[in-house]
Design an enzyme around this catalytic site. Sequence first.
Site, PDB file in Angstrom:
ATOM      1  N   LYS A 160       0.972  -1.201   0.000  1.00 39.17           N
ATOM      2  CA  LYS A 160      -0.068  -0.045   0.138  1.00 39.17           C
ATOM      3  C   LYS A 160       0.899   1.420   0.031  1.00 39.17           C
ATOM      4  O   LYS A 160       1.052   1.906   1.058  1.00 39.17           O
ATOM      5  CB  LYS A 160      -0.978  -0.039   1.103  1.00 39.17           C
ATOM      6  CG  LYS A 160      -2.039   1.090   1.165  1.00 39.17           C
ATOM      7  CD  LYS A 160      -3.243   0.765   2.050  1.00 39.17           C
ATOM      8  CE  LYS A 160      -4.225   1.848   2.369  1.00 39.17           C
ATOM      9  NZ  LYS A 160      -5.078   2.066   1.139  1.00 39.17           N
TER      10      LYS A 160
HETATM   11  N1  PMP Z   1      -7.793  -1.145  -3.402  1.00 37.17           N
HETATM   12  C1  PMP Z   1      -7.145   0.090  -3.263  1.00 37.17           C
HETATM   13  C2  PMP Z   1      -6.419   0.530  -4.381  1.00 37.17           C
HETATM   14  C3  PMP Z   1      -7.353   0.687  -1.907  1.00 37.17           C
HETATM   15  O1  PMP Z   1      -6.625   1.861  -1.620  1.00 37.17           O
HETATM   16  C4  PMP Z   1      -7.865   0.019  -0.843  1.00 37.17           C
HETATM   17  C5  PMP Z   1      -8.048   0.534   0.474  1.00 37.17           C
HETATM   18  N2  PMP Z   1      -6.973   0.218   1.367  1.00 37.17           N
HETATM   19  C6  PMP Z   1      -8.541  -1.260  -1.194  1.00 37.17           C
HETATM   20  C7  PMP Z   1      -8.274  -1.899  -2.255  1.00 37.17           C
HETATM   21  C8  PMP Z   1      -9.167  -2.124  -0.094  1.00 37.17           C
HETATM   22  O2  PMP Z   1      -8.400  -2.634   0.990  1.00 37.17           O
HETATM   23  P1  PMP Z   1      -8.971  -2.644   2.440  1.00 37.17           P
HETATM   24  O3  PMP Z   1     -10.204  -3.435   2.150  1.00 37.17           O
HETATM   25  O4  PMP Z   1      -7.866  -3.356   3.212  1.00 37.17           O
HETATM   26  O5  PMP Z   1      -9.074  -1.120   3.065  1.00 37.17           O
END
Ligand code: PMP
Length: 296
Positions: A160
């Site tokens: 991330k």
């Molecule tokens: N894809 C992207 C590009 C994101 O920014 C997020 C948010 N973190 C997600 C998917 C979903 O991840 P999560 O469910 O862990 O928040």
Amino acid sequence: MATPPSYDDRDGTIWFDGRLVPWREANVHVLTHALHYASSVFEGQRAYAGEIFKLTEHSERLVKSGRLLGFEIPWSVEQIDQACREVLADSGLEDAYMRPLAWRGSEQMGVSAQRAKIHLAIACWPWGAYFGDESARKGIRMIVSPWRRPAPYTAPTESKAAGLYMICTLARHEAQAKGYDDALMFDWRGRVAEGTGANAFFVRDGALHTPTPDCFLDGITRRTVIDLARRRGIEVHERPIWPEELEGFEQFFLTGTAAEVTPVASVGPWNFEVGDLTLQLRSDYLDLVNRRLTNA
Ligand code: PMP
């Protein structure tokens, strides 16, 4: 609607390298490596009724994201968990969005940055429905982005990492400039990938279909929703999905910490219903995070 205060001009505290500092003093120098070369990673997590949902999974992903960018956060997962709880408690908020961020500092300038110190900060603030209050009832409207999720050999796609969001911002700005809420991104092969900050699920004949997360984040919400669906006996197919299939899906929803479970009404020329299965999983998810269901 009043414009919310700027994010650098608020009351409260931010956890910064081991201590809580006044919100307006949580600053970095302009010659910070992360500002120039996107050497930063972050998390987005939510607290519901005073408890941070899947906190340790978020802290683990933060540490892993840093490692994928070649750096080690100088705090353990347990210490990061503890710091997050401290920030939430200090804020006095029960329901909040939280943003841990780790980045390379200013000790070294240029592409290489082995001597740059790694910093960690954690902030939290109240954040309601990511796509607005009407989104759950009406479903959001999306366009297809011209930007594609990069191949895993082009970028550390499991991280991330801030840098991976450059095309997300471009994609979402384009969508909003045209009057839409968000953009659906395909991947470098042309397969359906995800939204600009959330994963994608489709419904057809009572089953869920979701793209295999091999070049984008396998979201914590995504995995939670898969568990919730299987608990209800709903079949979940994680597989490559090509745009040609969009025509035949009945429902479409996005999942993410900020987006939670958000129904999608349309993507470009394709329309979807805000259907029962989507609304059921949305309500299961909200029950789970608010501890009205036993944890998956
Ligand atoms: N894809 C992207 C590009 C994101 O920014 C997020 C948010 N973190 C997600 C998917 C979903 O991840 P999560 O469910 O862990 O928040």
